[in-house]
Design a protein around this motif. Structure first.
Motif, PDB file in Angstrom:
ATOM      1  N   ASP A   1       0.865  -1.196   0.000  1.00  0.00           N
ATOM      2  CA  ASP A   1       0.000   0.000   0.000  1.00  0.00           C
ATOM      3  C   ASP A   1       0.895   1.238   0.000  1.00  0.00           C
ATOM      4  O   ASP A   1       1.052   1.927   0.999  1.00  0.00           O
ATOM      5  CB  ASP A   1      -0.976  -0.012   1.172  1.00  0.00           C
ATOM      6  CG  ASP A   1      -0.299  -0.150   2.522  1.00  0.00           C
ATOM      7  OD1 ASP A   1       0.759  -0.810   2.608  1.00  0.00           O
ATOM      8  OD2 ASP A   1      -0.825   0.419   3.500  1.00  0.00           O
TER       9      ASP A   1
ATOM     10  N   SER B   1      -4.792   0.009   6.593  1.00  0.00           N
ATOM     11  CA  SER B   1      -5.071  -0.899   5.481  1.00  0.00           C
ATOM     12  C   SER B   1      -5.279  -2.288   6.066  1.00  0.00           C
ATOM     13  O   SER B   1      -4.608  -2.663   7.026  1.00  0.00           O
ATOM     14  CB  SER B   1      -3.918  -0.921   4.478  1.00  0.00           C
ATOM     15  OG  SER B   1      -3.706   0.343   3.901  1.00  0.00           O
TER      16      SER B   1
ATOM     17  N   ASP C   1      -8.363   0.008   2.123  1.00  0.00           N
ATOM     18  CA  ASP C   1      -7.370   1.052   2.353  1.00  0.00           C
ATOM     19  C   ASP C   1      -8.064   2.353   2.760  1.00  0.00           C
ATOM     20  O   ASP C   1      -9.000   2.788   2.109  1.00  0.00           O
ATOM     21  CB  ASP C   1      -6.576   1.261   1.061  1.00  0.00           C
ATOM     22  CG  ASP C   1      -5.298   2.038   1.274  1.00  0.00           C
ATOM     23  OD1 ASP C   1      -5.391   3.210   1.692  1.00  0.00           O
ATOM     24  OD2 ASP C   1      -4.217   1.477   0.998  1.00  0.00           O
TER      25      ASP C   1
ATOM     26  N   ASP D   1     -12.988   3.775   3.839  1.00  0.00           N
ATOM     27  CA  ASP D   1     -12.347   2.617   3.207  1.00  0.00           C
ATOM     28  C   ASP D   1     -12.620   2.552   1.713  1.00  0.00           C
ATOM     29  O   ASP D   1     -13.768   2.642   1.268  1.00  0.00           O
ATOM     30  CB  ASP D   1     -12.862   1.326   3.857  1.00  0.00           C
ATOM     31  CG  ASP D   1     -12.387   1.168   5.283  1.00  0.00           C
ATOM     32  OD1 ASP D   1     -11.404   1.834   5.651  1.00  0.00           O
ATOM     33  OD2 ASP D   1     -12.997   0.373   6.028  1.00  0.00           O
TER      34      ASP D   1
END
Length: 198
Positions: free
Chosen positions: A30, A40, A58, A64
């Protein structure tokens, strides 16, 4: 905050990715924000041929979103080369405008399929997106699969996905009738079109 990391073994788990000093080295996926800056989680993995695919939830944009990364090994099995930037898959609104959760992934041939629960219109619905070139590019919009009732009216959650040949299959927990039932949708052409109805 949590980040998404990856490691791999080329000898059935006997040893794992190491640096020249012999220390095990994890790979952070990420990469769109500072390590540890945002949460995440919920990673899922699929592999096919020389490719590895990862999806996760994420929070870099506030709420999210669903993100994706992939790596190719050439020659197999080493080295693994990851794409330069991870890719957001829930593309309906501006990033972080609503919650998306519980991503699931499947791969078949050169195709990659991802399903998730998505809260963009109220209560969660089941959405889907596909790539036909190993995750390099994705179909321009995401597709709602729980089409038997109005969007955002009832809970549809926790999808599971599988694929074989040109067929893609998705099941989920659906509350349109009150308590949860199990519903199913399928595509016979690599996720391009789906059954119309429950």
């Amino acid at each position: 905050q949590l980040d998404i990391y990856f490691n791999y073994s080329t000898n059935n788990g006997g040893t794992w990715n190491q640096n020249p000093a012999g220390q095990t080295v994890d790979i952070r996926l990420d990469v769109g924000d500072t390590p540890g800056a945002n949460g995440s989680g919920s990673p899922q993995i699929a592999s096919q041929g020389n490719f590895v695919y990862i999806v996760w939830v994420d929070r870099r944009n506030g709420q999210d979103d669903i993100y994706f990364s992939s790596a190719m090994s050439n020659p197999f099995p080493l080295p693994l080369t990851w794409i330069n930037a991870d890719i957001r898959l829930d593309v309906d609104f501006i990033p972080g405008a609503h919650n998306s959760a519980f991503p699931q992934i499947s791969a078949q041939g050169n195709n990659v399929y991802v399903a998730w629960e998505d809260w963009r219109l109220g209560y969660p619905d089941i959405y889907f997106r596909y790539s036909l070139n190993n995750g390099q590019t994705w179909y321009g919009r995401d597709i709602r699969l729980d089409t038997g009732d109005w969007s955002g009216v009832n809970f549809s959650v926790q999808p599971q996905i599988s694929s074989q040949g040109v067929n893609v299959y998705v099941v989920w927990d659906d509350r349109r009738n009150g308590l949860g039932d199990i519903y199913f949708n399928s595509s016979a052409n690599n996720g391009i079109t789906w059954r119309d109805g429950p």
